[in-house]
Design a protein around this motif. Structure first.
Motif, PDB file in Angstrom:
ATOM      1  N   THR A  37       0.829  -1.191   0.000  1.00 31.05           N
ATOM      2  CA  THR A  37       0.000   0.000   0.000  1.00 31.05           C
ATOM      3  C   THR A  37       0.868   1.247   0.000  1.00 31.05           C
ATOM      4  O   THR A  37       2.081   1.197   0.226  1.00 31.05           O
ATOM      5  CB  THR A  37      -0.903   0.031   1.252  1.00 31.05           C
ATOM      6  N   GLU A  38       0.241   2.365  -0.238  1.00 30.02           N
ATOM      7  CA  GLU A  38       0.951   3.645  -0.219  1.00 30.02           C
ATOM      8  C   GLU A  38       1.527   3.917   1.161  1.00 30.02           C
ATOM      9  O   GLU A  38       2.623   4.456   1.290  1.00 30.02           O
ATOM     10  CB  GLU A  38       0.000   4.776  -0.631  1.00 30.02           C
ATOM     11  N   ASP A  39       0.827   3.522   2.214  1.00 30.08           N
ATOM     12  CA  ASP A  39       1.338   3.692   3.573  1.00 30.08           C
ATOM     13  C   ASP A  39       2.620   2.884   3.778  1.00 30.08           C
ATOM     14  O   ASP A  39       3.558   3.351   4.424  1.00 30.08           O
ATOM     15  CB  ASP A  39       0.292   3.277   4.606  1.00 30.08           C
ATOM     16  N   ASP A  40       2.648   1.671   3.219  1.00 35.06           N
ATOM     17  CA  ASP A  40       3.853   0.849   3.313  1.00 35.06           C
ATOM     18  C   ASP A  40       5.021   1.531   2.604  1.00 35.06           C
ATOM     19  O   ASP A  40       6.140   1.558   3.108  1.00 35.06           O
ATOM     20  CB  ASP A  40       3.626  -0.530   2.692  1.00 35.06           C
ATOM     21  N   GLU A  41       4.770   2.086   1.433  1.00 34.46           N
ATOM     22  CA  GLU A  41       5.810   2.783   0.682  1.00 34.46           C
ATOM     23  C   GLU A  41       6.326   3.976   1.469  1.00 34.46           C
ATOM     24  O   GLU A  41       7.534   4.210   1.538  1.00 34.46           O
ATOM     25  CB  GLU A  41       5.289   3.233  -0.676  1.00 34.46           C
ATOM     26  N   ASN A  42       5.416   4.731   2.069  1.00 34.45           N
ATOM     27  CA  ASN A  42       5.823   5.899   2.856  1.00 34.45           C
ATOM     28  C   ASN A  42       6.665   5.479   4.056  1.00 34.45           C
ATOM     29  O   ASN A  42       7.636   6.145   4.408  1.00 34.45           O
ATOM     30  CB  ASN A  42       4.599   6.696   3.318  1.00 34.45           C
ATOM     31  N   GLU A  43       6.322   4.379   4.670  1.00 36.30           N
ATOM     32  CA  GLU A  43       7.088   3.870   5.818  1.00 36.30           C
ATOM     33  C   GLU A  43       8.505   3.476   5.390  1.00 36.30           C
ATOM     34  O   GLU A  43       9.472   3.768   6.085  1.00 36.30           O
ATOM     35  CB  GLU A  43       6.374   2.677   6.459  1.00 36.30           C
ATOM     36  N   ILE A  44       8.616   2.857   4.247  1.00 36.88           N
ATOM     37  CA  ILE A  44       9.925   2.478   3.722  1.00 36.88           C
ATOM     38  C   ILE A  44      10.768   3.721   3.459  1.00 36.88           C
ATOM     39  O   ILE A  44      11.940   3.771   3.819  1.00 36.88           O
ATOM     40  CB  ILE A  44       9.777   1.634   2.437  1.00 36.88           C
ATOM     41  N   VAL A  45      10.177   4.733   2.869  1.00 34.59           N
ATOM     42  CA  VAL A  45      10.893   5.977   2.597  1.00 34.59           C
ATOM     43  C   VAL A  45      11.329   6.630   3.903  1.00 34.59           C
ATOM     44  O   VAL A  45      12.468   7.091   4.037  1.00 34.59           O
ATOM     45  CB  VAL A  45      10.025   6.949   1.752  1.00 34.59           C
ATOM     46  N   ARG A  46      10.456   6.657   4.901  1.00 28.86           N
ATOM     47  CA  ARG A  46      10.808   7.250   6.200  1.00 28.86           C
ATOM     48  C   ARG A  46      11.976   6.501   6.849  1.00 28.86           C
ATOM     49  O   ARG A  46      12.897   7.117   7.378  1.00 28.86           O
ATOM     50  CB  ARG A  46       9.598   7.248   7.141  1.00 28.86           C
ATOM     51  N   LYS A  47      11.960   5.191   6.798  1.00 28.16           N
ATOM     52  CA  LYS A  47      13.053   4.405   7.375  1.00 28.16           C
ATOM     53  C   LYS A  47      14.369   4.692   6.670  1.00 28.16           C
ATOM     54  O   LYS A  47      15.404   4.849   7.308  1.00 28.16           O
ATOM     55  CB  LYS A  47      12.735   2.909   7.295  1.00 28.16           C
TER      56      LYS A  47
END
Length: 77
Positions: free
Chosen positions: A61-71
């Motif tokens: 999901t887009e939330d998963d992608e955003n979490e990866i970018v934040r990490k």
């Protein structure tokens, strides 16, 4: 057999040792390579779960992608 010993055509010589700026440039390049290796390793760690998810055919999901970018930003920046 070394060419300089038996043949008068070739002569071996060493130019002066490297200058300080050359040594500094090599050290900077070494540091840059090390940093890039570190980034590549982190990217591979980040990508690994994504590959696993893809292999399991789970939708990212887009939330998963955003979490990866934040990490990644937390690690790299």
């Amino acid at each position: 057999m070394r060419l300089g010993d038996h043949c008068k055509y070739f002569s071996w010589y060493d130019e002066e040792e490297g200058t300080k700026w050359q040594k500094r440039a090599l050290l900077e390049a070494h540091d840059e390579i090390r940093e890039k290796d570190r980034v590549i390793e982190q990217l591979q760690k980040t990508i690994s779960p994504m590959r696993s998810d893809l292999a399991n055919k789970q939708k990212v999901t887009e939330d998963d992608e955003n979490e990866i970018v934040r990490k990644f930003e937390a690690f790299y920046v």
